[in-house]
Design an enzyme around this catalytic site. Structure first.
Site, PDB file in Angstrom:
ATOM      1  N   ASP A  21      53.415  53.138 -54.019  1.00 49.67           N
ATOM      2  CA  ASP A  21      53.754  52.034 -53.109  1.00 49.67           C
ATOM      3  C   ASP A  21      53.988  52.597 -51.714  1.00 49.67           C
ATOM      4  OD1 ASP A  21      54.769  49.767 -51.847  1.00 49.67           O
ATOM      5  OD2 ASP A  21      56.789  50.107 -52.622  1.00 49.67           O
ATOM      6  N   ASN A  23      54.407  50.391 -48.828  1.00 49.91           N
ATOM      7  CA  ASN A  23      55.077  49.455 -47.904  1.00 49.91           C
ATOM      8  C   ASN A  23      56.471  49.042 -48.362  1.00 49.91           C
ATOM      9  OD1 ASN A  23      54.512  47.711 -49.995  1.00 49.91           O
ATOM     10  ND2 ASN A  23      53.102  46.407 -48.838  1.00 49.91           N
ATOM     11  N   ASP A  25      57.583  47.434 -51.027  1.00 50.33           N
ATOM     12  CA  ASP A  25      57.843  46.183 -51.750  1.00 50.33           C
ATOM     13  C   ASP A  25      57.978  46.396 -53.248  1.00 50.33           C
ATOM     14  OD1 ASP A  25      55.239  46.683 -52.504  1.00 50.33           O
ATOM     15  OD2 ASP A  25      54.431  44.755 -51.843  1.00 50.33           O
ATOM     16  N   ASP A  29      49.932  49.970 -54.125  1.00 52.46           N
ATOM     17  CA  ASP A  29      48.930  49.302 -53.301  1.00 52.46           C
ATOM     18  C   ASP A  29      47.736  50.211 -53.039  1.00 52.46           C
ATOM     19  OD1 ASP A  29      49.952  51.030 -51.161  1.00 52.46           O
ATOM     20  OD2 ASP A  29      51.602  49.598 -51.003  1.00 52.46           O
ATOM     21  N   ASP A  98      37.478  46.842 -62.301  1.00 51.56           N
ATOM     22  CA  ASP A  98      37.584  46.191 -63.606  1.00 51.56           C
ATOM     23  C   ASP A  98      36.788  44.896 -63.556  1.00 51.56           C
ATOM     24  OD1 ASP A  98      38.707  45.920 -66.247  1.00 51.56           O
ATOM     25  OD2 ASP A  98      40.476  46.959 -65.491  1.00 51.56           O
ATOM     26  N   ASP A 199      35.983  44.477 -69.239  1.00 44.78           N
ATOM     27  CA  ASP A 199      37.135  44.048 -70.024  1.00 44.78           C
ATOM     28  C   ASP A 199      36.764  43.064 -71.124  1.00 44.78           C
ATOM     29  OD1 ASP A 199      40.188  43.694 -70.228  1.00 44.78           O
ATOM     30  OD2 ASP A 199      39.518  41.634 -69.881  1.00 44.78           O
ATOM     31  N   GLU A 256      34.797  47.805 -72.877  1.00 44.42           N
ATOM     32  CA  GLU A 256      35.921  47.720 -73.815  1.00 44.42           C
ATOM     33  C   GLU A 256      35.402  46.971 -75.040  1.00 44.42           C
ATOM     34  OE1 GLU A 256      40.612  46.388 -73.842  1.00 44.42           O
ATOM     35  OE2 GLU A 256      39.150  45.019 -72.942  1.00 44.42           O
ATOM     36  N   HIS A 328      46.115  51.538 -69.994  1.00 41.46           N
ATOM     37  CA  HIS A 328      47.121  50.557 -69.555  1.00 41.46           C
ATOM     38  C   HIS A 328      47.514  49.585 -70.658  1.00 41.46           C
ATOM     39  CE1 HIS A 328      43.401  48.403 -69.391  1.00 41.46           C
ATOM     40  NE2 HIS A 328      44.043  47.262 -69.231  1.00 41.46           N
ATOM     41  N   ASP A 329      46.737  49.531 -71.739  1.00 46.87           N
ATOM     42  CA  ASP A 329      47.014  48.606 -72.839  1.00 46.87           C
ATOM     43  C   ASP A 329      47.634  49.299 -74.049  1.00 46.87           C
ATOM     44  OD1 ASP A 329      46.270  46.149 -71.807  1.00 46.87           O
ATOM     45  OD2 ASP A 329      44.173  46.374 -72.378  1.00 46.87           O
TER      46      ASP A 329
END
Length: 555
Positions: A21, A23, A25, A29, A98, A199, A256, A328-329
């Site tokens: 990150d 910025n 928040d 990003d 993706d 995906d 996938e 990520h899954d």
């Protein structure tokens, strides 16, 4: 096998929301990705896959896309992405996006128009059906739990969503929808994208007409995969997409794809296949229970070995699989495949070498290269992932206590891989100066890149050595194209295989337990190419492997 530009490359998956990150928040990003391109180049990466960065309401972390042609403001702007593409090219890095085209968001313009006129032009962009006897059109269950059908207001109409209810499935039977998708893909390829990770693609073909199945839980619903197992003709869609898009740009694509049949593999990744590669998920689906995560069985070291070798055998002579231990899954690979209580740096390095040097395209998921582990969240309230929250409820409904249910989802939660990358031991692991969107794992003071970069014996430096070995011109042909020949299968908790090339063979051998194991070498080796210990103990043709020792030997 016809050689392709991507065969000798190494890929790295970035989950942008949790990478870096810039910025403040609390959300990673695109500028954060740009700032770390030199790091990825130093590691030895060639191809970078970005999880979704399109405009999205984030019901499913960006896999619900409301505009395929816009960047979500959380991540930055289209100018930021173009800068990323340009800066990557300067470093000979390739960017994959993706491709999420089984479904979109219910906030997408197409679906909003469909709601206004369900029986009109845009209604046919989706699967909208009349209810049956006052109920849903069929009893299929979505992947995230509950019915895969959602009623449209107070009408008798329902729309299909195999995933979240905010992710309506696109109707691939409609040629207009397919053309819209192909136009979008080509638009991105023209911008300089090198290809896509694709995906949930096996879901695009439904078995029509929709009908009920034998319920498999007390909710009266049936796993939606029962419907997908009945479908025929998905390959027609996939080859049409390939011809209309990827093939024109020599794009790299990785699908996938779950539970493909051996006889279909050539259609997926053969010389005339619809994709460049597909992920090998054989280890990740092993032990999965239809009842839910709480009932999943463990993956033992011997199970892991068999999964890997079975996949290698079926792909030999056909094409390249893409090899992973996590994404990520999935939970973290070192927490999943190394038996509980035995996780160590030696074990992490061993697992890395065993999967990475198999034939195929190696993918590294962010944080894997420093050995990030599963997260010890103390409450279900700390989890963000919708799958985790659903599986927690399933466990409770099946009689588990709150604590037992929490333990069950801890092992498999997607949030294990989605917590912020651990750059250093400063606040929030150096990920953000704000409040991180998901809590940072508590182990970041001891597991972080800054510490490991300074330690030549770290997991990070071992990954660098692995990547350098696979790219070494002297051994590259063997490690990229050589056949995998399993060895020492009679031994328990030992995984070994030869990579046989035209002029040499290389043995990769790992002791998958804490106790020492002795093996008999068939012949003397010429050279040690990689070792996760400082020494090798050998007597004549006998080799004594220490606990979780891995060796790469040249013969």
């Amino acid at each position: 096998m016809k050689k392709q530009w991507w065969h000798d490359k190494v890929a790295y998956q970035i989950y942008p929301k949790s990478f870096r990150d810039t910025n403040g928040d609390g959300i990673g990003d695109l500028r954060g990705v740009i700032s770390k391109l030199d790091y990825l180049k130093e590691l030895g990466i060639d191809i970078i896959w970005l999880s979704p960065i399109y405009q999205s309401p984030f019901a499913d972390q960006g896999y619900d896309i409301s505009d395929y042609y816009e960047i979500d403001p959380r991540f930055g702007t289209m100018e930021d992405l173009q800068e990323l593409i340009d800066e990557a090219k300067k470093r000979n890095l390739y960017i994959l996006l993706d491709l999420v085209v089984n479904h979109c968001s219910d906030e997408h313009e197409w679906f909003q128009k469909a709601l206004k006129d369900p029986k009109g032009e845009y209604g046919d962009y989706f699967y909208i059906r009349e209810g049956k006897d006052g109920k849903e059109p069929s009893n299929i269950r979505s992947y995230f739990g509950g019915s895969a059908w959602e009623q449209i207001g107070d009408t008798g109409l329902y729309y299909l969503h195999l995933f979240h209810k905010k992710q309506p499935d696109l109707n691939w039977e409609n040629p207009v929808v397919r053309k819209e998708i192909y136009d979008m893909i080509n638009w991105w390829l023209k911008k300089g994208i090198a290809g896509f990770r694709i995906d949930a693609i096996m879901n695009i073909k439904k078995a029509l007409p929709f009908h009920d199945y034998e319920p498999d839980r007390e909710d009266g619903l049936a796993d939606c995969r029962l419907m997908l197992n009945e479908n025929e003709g998905v390959m027609d869609f996939l080859k049409e997409m390939r011809d209309a898009t990827f093939q024109k740009y020599d794009a790299f694509t990785v699908g996938e794809v779950f539970n493909e049949k051996k006889e279909e593999l050539c259609d997926f990744i053969g010389e005339d296949g619809c994709f460049s590669s597909i992920f090998d998920f054989s280890q990740t689906v092993f032990g999965a229970s239809e009842k839910g995560w709480y009932d999943n069985g463990p993956v033992t070291p011997d199970d892991y070995r068999k999964c890997c070798f079975d996949s290698q055998e079926r792909a030999e002579g056909i094409g390249f699989l893409s090899n992973i231990i996590e994404n990520h899954d999935e939970p973290r690979g070192v927490s999943r495949y190394i038996p509980e209580g035995e996780c160590s740096d030696a074990a992490k390095k061993m697992l890395a070498a065993l999967y990475f040097l198999l034939k195929g395209m190696p993918f590294i998921y962010q944080g894997q290269e420093i050995g990030m582990e599963n997260v010890a969240f103390e409450s279900i309230d700390q989890y963000d992932d919708i799958s985790t929250l659903e599986e927690y409820q399933v466990a409770i409904e099946n009689g588990l206590t709150n604590q037992q249910a929490l333990e069950a989802v801890r092992r498999y939660s997607r949030d294990n891989a989605r917590v912020p990358f651990q750059w250093d031991d400063s606040e929030n692991a150096g990920f953000t100066k704000g409040m991180a969107w998901l809590p940072v794992s508590k182990d970041y003071p001891s597991i972080n890149l800054q510490h490991q970069s300074a330690d030549p014996d770290s997991v990070f430096h071992f990954y660098k050595k692995l990547i350098a070995l696979r790219k070494n011109e002297e051994y590259k042909d063997t490690l990229v194209y050589g056949q995998v020949i399993p060895a020492y299968l009679e031994m328990e908790r030992l995984m070994a295989y030869y990579r046989n090339g035209e002029h040499e063979k290389i043995l990769v051998i790992g002791n998958f337990k804490q106790d020492e194991q002795e093996i008999d070498l068939v012949e003397p080796y010429r050279k040690i190419l990689l070792n996760n210990y400082d020494t090798v103990i050998e007597t004549g043709k006998k080799l004594l492997l220490k606990g979780y020792q891995v060796l790469v030997l040249l013969f």
